[in-house]
Design an enzyme around this catalytic site. Structure first.
Site, short mmCIF file in Angstrom:
data_model
loop_
_atom_site.label_atom_id
_atom_site.label_comp_id
_atom_site.label_asym_id
_atom_site.label_seq_id
_atom_site.Cartn_x
_atom_site.Cartn_y
_atom_site.Cartn_z
N GLU A 5 -19.09 -23.95 -6.63
CA GLU A 5 -19.83 -22.53 -6.83
C GLU A 5 -19.75 -22.09 -7.97
OE1 GLU A 5 -18.06 -20.79 -3.47
OE2 GLU A 5 -19.01 -22.20 -2.30
N HIS A 24 -14.40 -25.01 -9.50
CA HIS A 24 -15.17 -24.95 -8.20
C HIS A 24 -16.65 -25.04 -8.33
CE1 HIS A 24 -16.42 -23.68 -4.00
NE2 HIS A 24 -15.35 -23.96 -3.82
N GLU A 29 -13.87 -31.97 -3.70
CA GLU A 29 -14.44 -30.91 -2.80
C GLU A 29 -15.98 -31.76 -3.04
OE1 GLU A 29 -12.93 -27.15 -1.77
OE2 GLU A 29 -13.83 -26.65 -3.58
N GLY A 51 -18.99 -25.58 3.19
CA GLY A 51 -19.79 -24.82 3.93
C GLY A 51 -20.73 -25.39 4.86
N SER A 104 -15.43 -28.03 4.56
CA SER A 104 -15.56 -27.88 6.00
C SER A 104 -14.39 -28.49 6.72
CB SER A 104 -17.02 -28.47 6.54
OG SER A 104 -17.86 -27.91 5.84
N GLY A 149 -12.03 -23.24 2.71
CA GLY A 149 -13.01 -22.02 2.58
C GLY A 149 -13.16 -21.19 3.94
N GLY A 150 -14.06 -21.57 4.54
CA GLY A 150 -14.56 -20.52 5.80
C GLY A 150 -13.50 -20.54 6.86
N ASN A 153 -9.38 -20.41 0.16
CA ASN A 153 -10.36 -19.68 -0.85
C ASN A 153 -11.07 -18.78 -0.06
OD1 ASN A 153 -12.28 -19.11 -2.70
ND2 ASN A 153 -13.09 -21.06 -2.89
N TRP A 154 -10.91 -17.51 -0.33
CA TRP A 154 -11.70 -16.56 0.61
C TRP A 154 -12.84 -16.22 -0.04
CZ3 TRP A 154 -7.40 -11.94 1.43
CH2 TRP A 154 -6.49 -12.55 2.34
N LYS A 155 -13.21 -16.85 -1.01
CA LYS A 155 -14.44 -16.53 -1.83
C LYS A 155 -14.92 -14.90 -1.84
CE LYS A 155 -16.00 -21.03 -0.34
NZ LYS A 155 -17.13 -22.03 -0.13
#
Ligand code: PEP
Length: 252
Positions: free
Chosen positions: A98, A96, A168, A174, A213, A234-235, A9-11
């Site tokens: 967010e 998600h 998640e 994150g 993470s 993610g990251g 997920n590049w956000k």
């Protein structure tokens, strides 16, 4: 045998040009990943046009990070599932944390989005997970049950047979704080048991990914658990070598 999946997920990161560089780097390294592992990248909408072809040639699937709840019309700023699907995109991340937290997405919104996704041939990656206070107060099973019952229970068996779920925990996204592999397994097993109440044996076929993470150092331990079928990353998905390294961490 359930599919093994690692999805990035590049956000809201990278310009389209940087995204092209990133997908090329992932494509170059894909040979190092076992062919049974499906790699999915979910870049921002603006990148989909220039990424899908490169990804397809490399055998990498593409997802979008969201889609509209409506099919078409006067919804300024929205992007429909039909538009996304017409670009050769296969997946859509929905629910998600967010989106739930910053954009007020409710089960009602998500039901509408899942309808649009399926109607346009997109496979949802439906995210669930509890917040820190919900974990600490022991309410997390109820929270996750509700997120499944209010959305997934409205799907047909046929739709569930292609669904992907991502667990998640919000407190792990994150933050650098990962759930332990036992915590992940406990919830993945629980999600499967809730699915079983409504869909019976089909619950055994639904891939459940862990997200929060996840990185090259902890993926092996997390992926070793029997109900963990991969990761939503993610990251670490923004660095091709890390993303690929995570995809190499399934038990042999
Ligand atoms: C995510 O937001 O889907 C996620 C898993 O992020 P991170 O890996 O950065 O925690």
């Amino acid at each position: 045998m359930r599919k093994k999946i690692v999805a990035g997920n590049w956000k809201m990161n990278t310009t389209p040009a940087e995204g092209v560089e990133l997908i090329k780097a992932v494509a170059d390294l894909k040979k190092d990943v076992c062919p049974e592992v499906e790699l999915i990248v979910a870049p921002p909408y603006t990148h989909l046009c220039c990424i899908t072809e490169i990804a397809a040639k490399a055998g990498i699937s593409v997802g979008s990070q969201n889609c509209a709840a409506e099919p078409a019309g006067a919804y300024t700023g929205e992007v429909s599932a039909k538009m996304i699907s017409s670009l050769g995109v296969k997946y859509v991340i929905l629910g998600h944390s967010e989106r739930r937290e910053y954009y007020g997405e409710t089960s009602e919104t998500l039901n509408a989005k899942l309808i649009q996704a399926y109607a346009n041939g997109l496979t949802p990656i439906y995210c669930v997970g509890e917040k820190l206070d919900e974990r600490e107060s022991g309410k997390y099973f109820d929270v996750i049950r509700k997120q499944i019952e209010e959305v997934v229970f409205n799907l047909s068996s046929d739709q569930v047979s292609s669904l992907i779920i991502a667990y998640e925990p919000v407190w792990a996204i994150g933050t650098g704080k990962t759930a332990t592999s036992d915590q992940a397994q406990e919830i993945h097993e629980f999600i499967r048991s809730v699915l079983n109440e409504k869909f019976g044996d089909l619950s055994q076929q639904v891939p459940i990914l862990y997200g929060g993470s996840c990185n090259p150092s902890n993926a092996e331990e997390i992926f070793s658990k029997k109900d963990v079928d991969g990761g939503l990353i993610g990251g670490a998905a923004l660095k091709a070598p890390d993303f690929i390294s995570i995809a190499q961490k399934f038990p042999k």
